[in-house]
Write a protein that holds these residues in place. Structure first.
Motif, PDB file in Angstrom:
ATOM      1  N   ASN A 259       9.704   2.680  -0.358  1.00 10.06           N
ATOM      2  CA  ASN A 259       8.882   1.520  -0.710  1.00 10.06           C
ATOM      3  C   ASN A 259       7.679   1.917  -1.583  1.00 10.06           C
ATOM      4  OD1 ASN A 259      10.580  -0.144   0.832  1.00 10.06           O
ATOM      5  ND2 ASN A 259       9.373   0.213   2.687  1.00 10.06           N
ATOM      6  N   GLY A 260       7.926   2.843  -2.519  1.00  9.68           N
ATOM      7  CA  GLY A 260       6.890   3.230  -3.466  1.00  9.68           C
ATOM      8  C   GLY A 260       5.926   4.293  -2.989  1.00  9.68           C
ATOM      9  N   ARG A 261       6.102   4.789  -1.755  1.00 10.34           N
ATOM     10  CA  ARG A 261       5.196   5.811  -1.227  1.00 10.34           C
ATOM     11  C   ARG A 261       5.971   7.088  -0.920  1.00 10.34           C
ATOM     12  NH1 ARG A 261       1.440   3.529   3.492  1.00 10.34           N
ATOM     13  NH2 ARG A 261       0.493   5.572   3.061  1.00 10.34           N
ATOM     14  N   LYS A 262       5.395   8.217  -1.322  1.00 13.84           N
ATOM     15  CA  LYS A 262       6.062   9.496  -1.070  1.00 13.84           C
ATOM     16  C   LYS A 262       6.141   9.777   0.425  1.00 13.84           C
ATOM     17  CE  LYS A 262       3.978  13.522  -1.544  1.00 13.84           C
ATOM     18  NZ  LYS A 262       3.338  14.713  -2.143  1.00 13.84           N
ATOM     19  N   VAL A 263       7.329  10.172   0.866  1.00 16.38           N
ATOM     20  CA  VAL A 263       7.540  10.555   2.267  1.00 16.38           C
ATOM     21  C   VAL A 263       8.236  11.909   2.258  1.00 16.38           C
ATOM     22  CG1 VAL A 263       8.619   9.971   4.459  1.00 16.38           C
ATOM     23  CG2 VAL A 263       7.757   8.146   2.979  1.00 16.38           C
ATOM     24  N   ASN A 264       7.659  12.898   2.936  1.00  9.99           N
ATOM     25  CA  ASN A 264       8.249  14.241   2.952  1.00  9.99           C
ATOM     26  C   ASN A 264       8.641  14.674   4.365  1.00  9.99           C
ATOM     27  OD1 ASN A 264       5.754  14.666   4.071  1.00  9.99           O
ATOM     28  ND2 ASN A 264       5.084  16.219   2.597  1.00  9.99           N
TER      29      ASN A 264
END
Length: 209
Positions: free
Chosen positions: A129-134
Motif C-alpha cells: 500500500n505504498g509503504r516499504k515493508v521489510n
C-alpha cells in the motif's frame, strides 16, 4: 534474526517429498528427490522405520514449517491464533502462512522461491500500500496492494520467477500485474488454492494434545 541457512534440498529429502524450495529446479531431473530419494546422512538409505501416530503428525508440522521458513515459536503463534478464530482451524492456519508477505511476493512471481522472496523483502525491495515493508512474516490483508518498489524493479530478477510460475496455476485469490511488478489480495485463499503436500488436520491434532 534466526533462520535456516543450510542446504534446502536436504529438507525435502528428510521429509521424503518435494517441498518446492528451489523454484524451477524442483521440476527438473536435477531435483534431489529425483536423484537421491532417501533421508540425508550416513545412514539415510537404511532408515526404513514405519512412521505412525505422533511421528506422522510431527512430520506434517515440520513440512509446513519448512515450506514457509517459519520458526518454531512463530508457527506455534500461528496455530494459537488460528484456534481462537472462527472457521476451520487447519484452514485458518494455512491462510495465515499463505498471507505472509514473503509468500505473497513469491506467489506474485517476484521470486523463484519463498527463500528468494524472503531475501527480496528483507532488503527493502517490496512495498505494501505504498509503504516499504521489510518484514517477511508481515501479514497482508484483503485489499492490500503489493508491489516491487520503483527504484528496485531493475534489481529484482523476475525472468526465472516467471519461468517457475509457468509450472503453476495463477492464484485465484491474487490479481497479478506482471508488467508493473505488482498485485493485489482479492480474498483469503481457499484450501484448493493452497496446493501443498501438507495434511493440516494432523498438525491440529499434534497441537491439540
Amino acid at each position: 534474526m534466526a533462520r535456516y541457512t543450510g542446504a534446502v534440498c536436504r529438507l525435502c529429502r528428510r521429509e521424503g517429498t518435494k517441498l518446492f524450495l528451489k523454484g524451477a529446479k524442483c521440476y527438473t531431473e536435477k531435483c534431489a528427490i529425483e536423484k537421491r530419494n532417501f533421508a540425508p546422512g550416513q545412514h539415510g538409505r537404511d532408515r526404513k522405520a514405519k512412521i505412525v501416530g505422533y511421528g506422522l503428525q510431527l512430520r506434517e508440522k515440520q513440512k509446513a514449517k519448512r515450506i514457509y521458513f517459519a520458526l518454531e515459536g512463530q508457527f506455534r503463534e500461528y496455530y494459537e491464533k488460528a484456534s481462537r478464530s472462527q472457521g476451520v482451524t487447519g484452514l485458518r492456519l494455512l491462510q495465515q502462512l499463505e498471507c505472509r508477505l514473503d509468500n505473497v511476493a513469491f506467489r506474485l512471481g517476484f521470486a523463484m522461491s519463498r527463500r528468494q522472496a524472503r531475501q527480496i523483502v528483507r532488503h527493502g525491495h517490496v512495498e505494501v500500500n505504498g509503504r516499504k515493508v521489510n518484514i517477511p512474516s508481515f501479514q497482508v490483508s484483503v485489499g492490500d496492494e503489493i508491489k516491487v518498489r520503483p527504484n528496485s524493479q531493475k534489481l529484482v530478477v523476475v525472468e526465472g520467477a516467471r519461468e517457475f510460475a509457468s509450472h503453476q496455476a495463477a492464484p485465484s485469490w491474487l490479481s497479478i500485474d506482471a508488467a508493473n511488478l505488482s498485485g493485489k489480495v482479492l480474498a483469503l485463499p481457499n484450501r484448493e488454492d493452497i496446493n501443498l503436500p501438507v495434511n493440516e488436520q494432523l498438525i491440529v491434532e499434534l497441537y491439540s494434545k
